[in-house]
Design an enzyme around this catalytic site. Structure first.
Site, mmCIF file in Angstrom:
data_model
loop_
_atom_site.group_PDB
_atom_site.id
_atom_site.type_symbol
_atom_site.label_atom_id
_atom_site.label_comp_id
_atom_site.label_asym_id
_atom_site.label_seq_id
_atom_site.Cartn_x
_atom_site.Cartn_y
_atom_site.Cartn_z
ATOM 1 N N VAL A 52 136.318 104.065 -13.909
ATOM 2 C CA VAL A 52 137.357 103.883 -14.929
ATOM 3 C C VAL A 52 138.355 105.034 -14.992
ATOM 4 O O VAL A 52 139.310 104.968 -15.758
ATOM 5 C CB VAL A 52 136.735 103.680 -16.326
ATOM 6 C CG1 VAL A 52 136.003 102.349 -16.388
ATOM 7 C CG2 VAL A 52 135.817 104.837 -16.704
ATOM 8 N N TYR A 53 138.185 106.072 -14.214
ATOM 9 C CA TYR A 53 139.148 107.165 -14.257
ATOM 10 C C TYR A 53 140.500 106.674 -13.750
ATOM 11 O O TYR A 53 140.624 106.219 -12.606
ATOM 12 C CB TYR A 53 138.671 108.342 -13.399
ATOM 13 C CG TYR A 53 137.497 109.115 -13.960
ATOM 14 C CD1 TYR A 53 137.018 108.889 -15.242
ATOM 15 C CD2 TYR A 53 136.844 110.081 -13.192
ATOM 16 C CE1 TYR A 53 135.936 109.597 -15.751
ATOM 17 C CE2 TYR A 53 135.772 110.805 -13.707
ATOM 18 C CZ TYR A 53 135.321 110.546 -14.979
ATOM 19 O OH TYR A 53 134.252 111.264 -15.477
ATOM 20 N N SER A 54 141.505 106.764 -14.615
ATOM 21 C CA SER A 54 142.864 106.301 -14.290
ATOM 22 C C SER A 54 142.836 104.871 -13.759
ATOM 23 O O SER A 54 143.533 104.527 -12.793
ATOM 24 C CB SER A 54 143.532 107.240 -13.273
ATOM 25 O OG SER A 54 143.606 108.555 -13.778
ATOM 26 N N GLY A 56 140.720 103.299 -12.008
ATOM 27 C CA GLY A 56 140.295 103.178 -10.618
ATOM 28 C C GLY A 56 141.130 103.986 -9.645
ATOM 29 O O GLY A 56 140.759 104.129 -8.473
#
Length: 321
Positions: A52-54, A56
């Site tokens: 979920v960081y940015s 993907g």
């Protein structure tokens, strides 16, 4: 850089990890490449990301750099799943279907056939733990995952997951831990040490506050001034934090060092800690963090920092000796 075994496993990782939470947000591909190169040239191996960081993008940026900047087999690649990615039936949570779908998505974005450490990003109270752990079992049996860990698990959650028989061993718990956030010492640290689970502290610099940059104002180029991350930093801008930051500054001055190095060295050598995860905005910040490798805090300074940042213990908690 010194290498440490992760929990009760044979997996060795550098005692400082490279975080990628802001890759794709305020760290672009070129700066990410520079960070990865500087980190691995210093002997770093553990690189941590999440699906979920940015949205993907962090995984996509990291995947594009593997092989180009550093050989895949020189990196201990860690990612996470569970957090909500989309509104679909398999878009988040710790069900078997959601987890295995998330893993396939991470592998596609990273451009690899396996990850070295796959972590459950959070506890999911809606899903039976046995089902969640069965997904880890399947992932490892398939060869897509080498080791399993968790993140943000409290003491009883960690103890339950680590002790449930018949499942893949949990080798790590990634939690917020710094001079400003020592709550994990009440129950998470004792549980981790009892079950031989390695701790991977995130935000080891108190979300940047321990560097001293926020003492008098908010620098325009800092995360505290960013619309996306201002709230993230604000959590530790308190009167208590100000006292701790001043103690770190005093210690750094006495050692002829920097507050960043002092804060990192403190958490790096706490009982149960394997590798703090450092997320830098740029390579200059990362290199400053890497310089902590040579610093060992004298016992008197460590004791003073322990005292000023101490958290309360009471029944039935037991403070570590």
């Amino acid at each position: 850089m010194e290498q440490r075994y992760l929990g009760r496993s044979g997996l060795r990782v550098s005692r400082l990890g490279l975080g990628t939470m802001t890759w794709g947000l305020d760290t672009g591909p070129d700066q990410a490449a520079s960070q990865l190169q500087a980190f691995t040239e210093a002997g770093g191996t553990l690189v941590d990301t999440a699906d979920v960081y940015s949205d993907g993008e962090a995984e996509r940026i990291l995947g594009a750099l593997l092989g180009e900047v550093v050989p895949r087999d020189r990196v201990v690649l860690a990612t996470k799943a569970v957090a909500r990615r989309d509104d679909g039936p398999f878009g988040g949570g710790a069900s078997r279907g959601s987890l295995l779908a998330a893993l396939d998505g991470s592998l596609r974005r990273l451009g690899v056939d396996h990850v070295d450490l796959w972590q459950l990003h959070a506890w999911d109270p809606a899903v039976p733990l046995d089902e969640t752990l069965s997904a880890l079992d399947s992932a490892i049996a398939s060869g897509k995952v080498r080791y399993a860990g968790v993140s943000n698990y409290c003491g009883w959650q960690l103890g339950t997951a680590a002790a449930l028989p018949g499942h893949t061993p949990i080798v790590s718990n990634q939690v917020e831990y710094s001079l400003l956030e020592r709550g994990v010492e009440r129950e998470v640290v004792p549980a981790a040490r009892h079950h031989r689970v390695g701790l991977l502290p995130w935000a080891p610099l108190g979300r940047g506050v321990l560097t001293g940059k926020y003492r008098h104002s908010t620098p325009a180029d800092s995360r505290g001034a960013s619309e996306a991350l201002a709230g993230y930093v604000q959590r530790h801008r308190t009167e208590r934090a100000a006292r701790i930051v001043q103690a770190v500054l005093t210690a750094a001055e006495g050692l002829g060092s920097s507050p960043l190095r002092v804060a990192l060295a403190w958490v790096r050598d706490r009982p149960g800690v394997v590798a703090p995860i450092v997320g830098a905005r740029d390579t200059v910040q990362l290199v400053a963090s890497l310089a902590s490798e040579d610093l060992v805090l004298p016992s008197a300074i460590r004791a003073a920092l322990d005292d000023v940042s101490a958290v309360g213990f009471g029944y039935p908690e037991t403070e570590l000796g």
